[in-house]
Scaffold this motif. Sequence first.
Motif, PDB file in Angstrom:
ATOM      1  N   THR A 156       0.833  -1.207   0.000  1.00 24.75           N
ATOM      2  CA  THR A 156       0.000   0.000   0.000  1.00 24.75           C
ATOM      3  C   THR A 156       0.865   1.254   0.000  1.00 24.75           C
ATOM      4  OG1 THR A 156      -1.857  -1.117   1.067  1.00 24.75           O
ATOM      5  CG2 THR A 156      -1.751   1.273   1.329  1.00 24.75           C
ATOM      6  N   ASP A 176      -5.421  -1.524  -5.225  1.00 24.79           N
ATOM      7  CA  ASP A 176      -4.838  -2.053  -3.993  1.00 24.79           C
ATOM      8  C   ASP A 176      -5.743  -3.152  -3.436  1.00 24.79           C
ATOM      9  OD1 ASP A 176      -3.296  -2.476  -1.800  1.00 24.79           O
ATOM     10  OD2 ASP A 176      -3.483  -0.449  -0.973  1.00 24.79           O
ATOM     11  N   GLU A 177      -5.361  -4.382  -3.659  1.00 24.17           N
ATOM     12  CA  GLU A 177      -6.133  -5.566  -3.257  1.00 24.17           C
ATOM     13  C   GLU A 177      -7.616  -5.436  -3.626  1.00 24.17           C
ATOM     14  OE1 GLU A 177      -5.081  -7.595   0.296  1.00 24.17           O
ATOM     15  OE2 GLU A 177      -3.295  -6.357   0.611  1.00 24.17           O
TER      16      GLU A 177
HETATM   17 MG    MG Z   1      -2.050  -2.882   1.976  1.00 23.21          MG
END
Ligand code: MG
Length: 221
Positions: free
Chosen positions: A44, A165-166
């Motif tokens: 992140t 992000d994911e």
């Molecule tokens: Mg993360």
Amino acid sequence: MTSMLGIQGLSKSYGDVHALRDISFDVEAGTMVALVGRSGSGKTTLLNMVGGLDSPDTGTVLVDGTDVTGLNEAGRSRLRRDTVSYVFQTFGLVPVLTAAENVGIPLRMRRTPREEREQRVATLLDLVGLAGHAQQRPDELSGGQQQRVAIARALASSPRLLVADEPTGQLDAETGLSVMALLRGVVESEGVTALISTHDPVMMRLADRVVRISDGRVAAE
Ligand code: MG
Ligand code: ADP
């Protein structure tokens, strides 16, 4: 081969925590790269630096040839309006707006005329398989549908680089797979470049390349 993203010697510490240690890699234009690593490995932190949401202690981030770390706040806002779009694990839709209105936000920010905006929104909702859901609010949509809206919104400004992000982190396996397949598809159809962090082995297989980070360092490719 053109580099859409060039990361050089990126380091970032938060107090005693070395979140990133001398990270370097490139993402070629038109490709989809998976950023893989355990929770806490620095994914992140790295993704936030690509769009100027956070700044490194040392190192450079080149997006389409522009050094993000050298931009002032206005420049970073412009970067996120015009060039780099984000998709987050938690979708980040505006709850009081319909799917269509959410997708239209980046176009309003660019003052796109209404008719053109509505056409573009309809095209994007169709692209993500939600043509029949334009008037629904986020709480009337499933998680997978909400993430599709978020992807449509991220594409609205025709960005060069999509950072996710994911994006499937909150979705069940089957829904996650369909969202990943959608992302793979838009890399082809929209000509966008994508950098996507994930834990998901299927996403790794769909990617053109996997960059693995461990403890803030590039571990292997
Ligand atoms: Mg993360
Ligand atoms: P990942 O996304 O791979 O789970 P992160 O980039 O979120 O990893 O975090 C990397 C490391 O940096 C972790 O040890 C995390 O606790 C730390 N970290 C991230 N952001 C902050 C912050 N704003 N303040 C302090 N520590 C942070």
